[in-house]
Design an enzyme around this catalytic site. Structure first.
Site, PDB file in Angstrom:
ATOM      1  CG  ASP A   1      -1.687   7.646   0.705  1.00 58.06           C
ATOM      2  OD1 ASP A   1      -1.035   8.701   0.730  1.00 58.06           O
ATOM      3  OD2 ASP A   1      -2.321   7.263  -0.295  1.00 58.06           O
TER       4      ASP A   1
ATOM      5  CG  ASP B   1      -1.743   1.206   1.394  1.00 56.36           C
ATOM      6  OD1 ASP B   1      -2.274   1.693   0.374  1.00 56.36           O
ATOM      7  OD2 ASP B   1      -1.888   1.697   2.527  1.00 56.36           O
TER       8      ASP B   1
END
Length: 215
Positions: free
Chosen positions: A12, A10
């Protein structure tokens, strides 16, 4: 780790600490349009795509004279400015990624954030050449927790979902990866949250060795 051919990150909250930057940009842009941006609302928008966030605030307090796409781009542009100017690096993540690359794992990046932001994040970390695949939920019908973005990442990596290990920090992201049939490592960043219980493994810091992790 020998069971996994690919590691998908991922962005953020995993590669870069942008939660506060998104929150700041969201507040600045939507308040400038006359929206009363509440703390309760920002909790709800935390896991949404930028398009979904724009629609969320418009439905609460419609503005005039600016199309949704224009407002969405205002938010994205402000986040990019903040990424470039603020200290938002996560300790140890660059070396962590480089070590996986050296061990010949395929590397993917799968984010709910707009594709436009990805190059700025990779540049901030000086890791532009380390990922084999980068994908954004901007081009999917639904973002996380829908598993579509993880299916796409696996397909582009030419790897079966069950051979992919995903590193996530949010419940919606972990749920998306689990629903794609992937193994999930929760990056807790030292936090203790009930939402991490869905993960198969946990790491508190990128100083840890992924080859030594346990449930």
């Amino acid at each position: 780790m020998t069971n996994y051919k690919a590691v998908i990150f991922d962005m953020d909250g995993v590669l870069i600490d942008t939660e506060k930057l998104w929150k700041q940009a969201e507040y600045e842009v939507f308040t400038s349009l006359g929206v009363n941006v509440s703390e309760e609302g920002t909790i709800k928008t935390k896991t949404m795509t930028t398009s979904e966030v724009t629609k969320f605030w418009y439905d609460i307090s419609p503005w005039k004279d600016k199309e949704h796409i224009v407002v969405e781009q205002m938010v994205i542009s402000r986040v990019i400015e903040l990424i470039e100017s603020e200290n938002c690096l996560i300790d140890g993540v660059k070396s962590f990624i480089k070590n996986l690359k050296l061990k010949n794992h395929k590397l993917g990046l799968a984010t709910n954030s707009p594709y436009k932001i990805i190059p700025y994040v990779l540049k901030k970390l000086s890791i532009e050449d380390l990922f084999d695949v980068v994908v954004s939920a901007e081009f999917e019908i639904n973002g996380k927790p829908d598993p579509a973005i993880y299916f796409k990442a696996a397909k582009k990596l030419h790897t079966r979902p069950q051979d992919c290990l995903v590193i996530e920090d949010s419940y919606s992201g972990m749920l998306a990866a689990k629903n794609a049939g992937m193994t999930v490592v929760a990056f807790t960043n030292g936090n203790s949250k009930k939402e991490f219980e869905i993960a198969d493994f946990h790491i508190d810091s990128f100083r840890e060795n992924l080859y030594n992790i346990s449930k």
